[in-house]
Enzyme design. Structure first.
Site, PDB file in Angstrom:
ATOM      1  N   HIS A  17       0.849  -1.187   0.000  1.00  0.00           N
ATOM      2  CA  HIS A  17       0.000   0.000   0.000  1.00  0.00           C
ATOM      3  C   HIS A  17       0.889   1.241   0.000  1.00  0.00           C
ATOM      4  O   HIS A  17       2.091   1.170   0.247  1.00  0.00           O
ATOM      5  CB  HIS A  17      -0.965   0.022   1.199  1.00  0.00           C
ATOM      6  CG  HIS A  17      -0.318   0.098   2.546  1.00  0.00           C
ATOM      7  ND1 HIS A  17      -0.939   0.645   3.632  1.00  0.00           N
ATOM      8  CD2 HIS A  17       0.889  -0.294   2.999  1.00  0.00           C
ATOM      9  CE1 HIS A  17      -0.158   0.581   4.693  1.00  0.00           C
ATOM     10  NE2 HIS A  17       0.967   0.005   4.329  1.00  0.00           N
ATOM     11  N   CYS A  36       6.397   5.789   4.214  1.00  0.00           N
ATOM     12  CA  CYS A  36       5.172   5.090   3.813  1.00  0.00           C
ATOM     13  C   CYS A  36       4.490   5.775   2.627  1.00  0.00           C
ATOM     14  O   CYS A  36       3.522   5.269   2.080  1.00  0.00           O
ATOM     15  CB  CYS A  36       4.212   4.987   4.984  1.00  0.00           C
ATOM     16  SG  CYS A  36       4.856   3.997   6.340  1.00  0.00           S
ATOM     17  N   HIS A  42       4.880   0.201  -0.415  1.00  0.00           N
ATOM     18  CA  HIS A  42       5.673  -0.692   0.427  1.00  0.00           C
ATOM     19  C   HIS A  42       4.734  -1.777   0.922  1.00  0.00           C
ATOM     20  O   HIS A  42       3.520  -1.685   0.763  1.00  0.00           O
ATOM     21  CB  HIS A  42       6.310   0.076   1.593  1.00  0.00           C
ATOM     22  CG  HIS A  42       5.308   0.609   2.563  1.00  0.00           C
ATOM     23  ND1 HIS A  42       4.516   1.705   2.301  1.00  0.00           N
ATOM     24  CD2 HIS A  42       4.952   0.176   3.793  1.00  0.00           C
ATOM     25  CE1 HIS A  42       3.720   1.933   3.328  1.00  0.00           C
ATOM     26  NE2 HIS A  42       3.966   1.014   4.251  1.00  0.00           N
ATOM     27  N   HIS A  44       3.637  -5.146   3.792  1.00  0.00           N
ATOM     28  CA  HIS A  44       3.630  -5.682   5.155  1.00  0.00           C
ATOM     29  C   HIS A  44       3.099  -7.113   5.125  1.00  0.00           C
ATOM     30  O   HIS A  44       2.309  -7.479   4.249  1.00  0.00           O
ATOM     31  CB  HIS A  44       2.696  -4.882   6.071  1.00  0.00           C
ATOM     32  CG  HIS A  44       3.110  -3.476   6.300  1.00  0.00           C
ATOM     33  ND1 HIS A  44       4.100  -3.125   7.190  1.00  0.00           N
ATOM     34  CD2 HIS A  44       2.659  -2.328   5.758  1.00  0.00           C
ATOM     35  CE1 HIS A  44       4.235  -1.808   7.185  1.00  0.00           C
ATOM     36  NE2 HIS A  44       3.374  -1.301   6.317  1.00  0.00           N
ATOM     37  N   ASP A  82      -4.973 -10.654   0.158  1.00  0.00           N
ATOM     38  CA  ASP A  82      -3.641 -11.263   0.150  1.00  0.00           C
ATOM     39  C   ASP A  82      -2.946 -11.088  -1.193  1.00  0.00           C
ATOM     40  O   ASP A  82      -3.531 -11.360  -2.248  1.00  0.00           O
ATOM     41  CB  ASP A  82      -3.738 -12.747   0.496  1.00  0.00           C
ATOM     42  CG  ASP A  82      -2.388 -13.369   0.817  1.00  0.00           C
ATOM     43  OD1 ASP A  82      -1.545 -12.687   1.433  1.00  0.00           O
ATOM     44  OD2 ASP A  82      -2.180 -14.539   0.460  1.00  0.00           O
ATOM     45  N   HIS A  83      -1.704 -10.630  -1.142  1.00  0.00           N
ATOM     46  CA  HIS A  83      -0.861 -10.387  -2.320  1.00  0.00           C
ATOM     47  C   HIS A  83      -1.490  -9.383  -3.281  1.00  0.00           C
ATOM     48  O   HIS A  83      -1.424  -9.524  -4.493  1.00  0.00           O
ATOM     49  CB  HIS A  83      -0.501 -11.706  -3.010  1.00  0.00           C
ATOM     50  CG  HIS A  83       0.490 -12.490  -2.223  1.00  0.00           C
ATOM     51  ND1 HIS A  83       0.107 -13.295  -1.171  1.00  0.00           N
ATOM     52  CD2 HIS A  83       1.839 -12.552  -2.302  1.00  0.00           C
ATOM     53  CE1 HIS A  83       1.189 -13.841  -0.650  1.00  0.00           C
ATOM     54  NE2 HIS A  83       2.260 -13.408  -1.293  1.00  0.00           N
ATOM     55  N   GLU A 127       0.136  -4.517  12.042  1.00  0.00           N
ATOM     56  CA  GLU A 127       0.868  -4.126  10.839  1.00  0.00           C
ATOM     57  C   GLU A 127       2.348  -4.492  10.949  1.00  0.00           C
ATOM     58  O   GLU A 127       2.957  -4.942   9.982  1.00  0.00           O
ATOM     59  CB  GLU A 127       0.708  -2.623  10.613  1.00  0.00           C
ATOM     60  CG  GLU A 127       1.331  -2.120   9.336  1.00  0.00           C
ATOM     61  CD  GLU A 127       1.066  -0.647   9.120  1.00  0.00           C
ATOM     62  OE1 GLU A 127       0.519  -0.307   8.056  1.00  0.00           O
ATOM     63  OE2 GLU A 127       1.394   0.162  10.013  1.00  0.00           O
TER      64      GLU A 127
END
Length: 137
Positions: A17, A36, A42, A44, A82-83, A127
């Site tokens: 994100h 960020c 970037h 997480h 996810d991904h 996070e």
């Protein structure tokens, strides 16, 4: 006698994100969001803990069937987030800055639509090892 309990299911997902507000200048975005705000985003490895609450059913001994909670969470979290790049790939984040607070809030809304009314107690989004948010609607 009322016997209320809280049960929690944990799930992880990886996503990218970028924290950026189009209404702010580039300088303001960098000042507020720091690294960020990287133009390429970037990522997480997030952990989500979903807690449901209710009375313990005398017949089943459960507040909520964890198998059913796992299924709902898998559809929303694994299949939906996810991904993914939250800014670009997830419609729920169009026009929403994907901060940890907003991710937890969006997850709450998605889960609340799929769970029995009033069952959802808390969504906790972890996070990083040191940063997490708890959202209770």
């Amino acid at each position: 006698m009322t016997r209320k309990a809280f049960i929690t299911r944990r799930m992880t997902f990886s996503a990218g994100h970028r924290l950026h507000n189009d209404a702010l200048s580039a300088e303001e975005n960098r000042r507020i969001y720091g690294k960020c705000n990287n133009v390429n985003g970037h990522g997480h490895n997030f952990t989500v803990e979903v807690t449901v609450a209710g009375e313990i059913d005398a017949r089943t001994g459960m507040v909520f069937n964890l198998r059913d909670l796992k299924s709902v969470m898998a559809e929303i979290i694994e299949d939906g987030l996810d991904h993914k790049n939250l800014n670009l790939d997830v419609p729920a984040f169009q026009g929403v800055i994907p901060t940890a607070e907003n991710i937890a809030s969006v997850l709450w809304a998605m889960l609340a639509r799929r769970l029995p009314e009033g069952a959802l107690h808390e969504v906790k989004l972890i996070e990083t090892e040191n940063n997490f948010v708890t959202y209770r609607g």
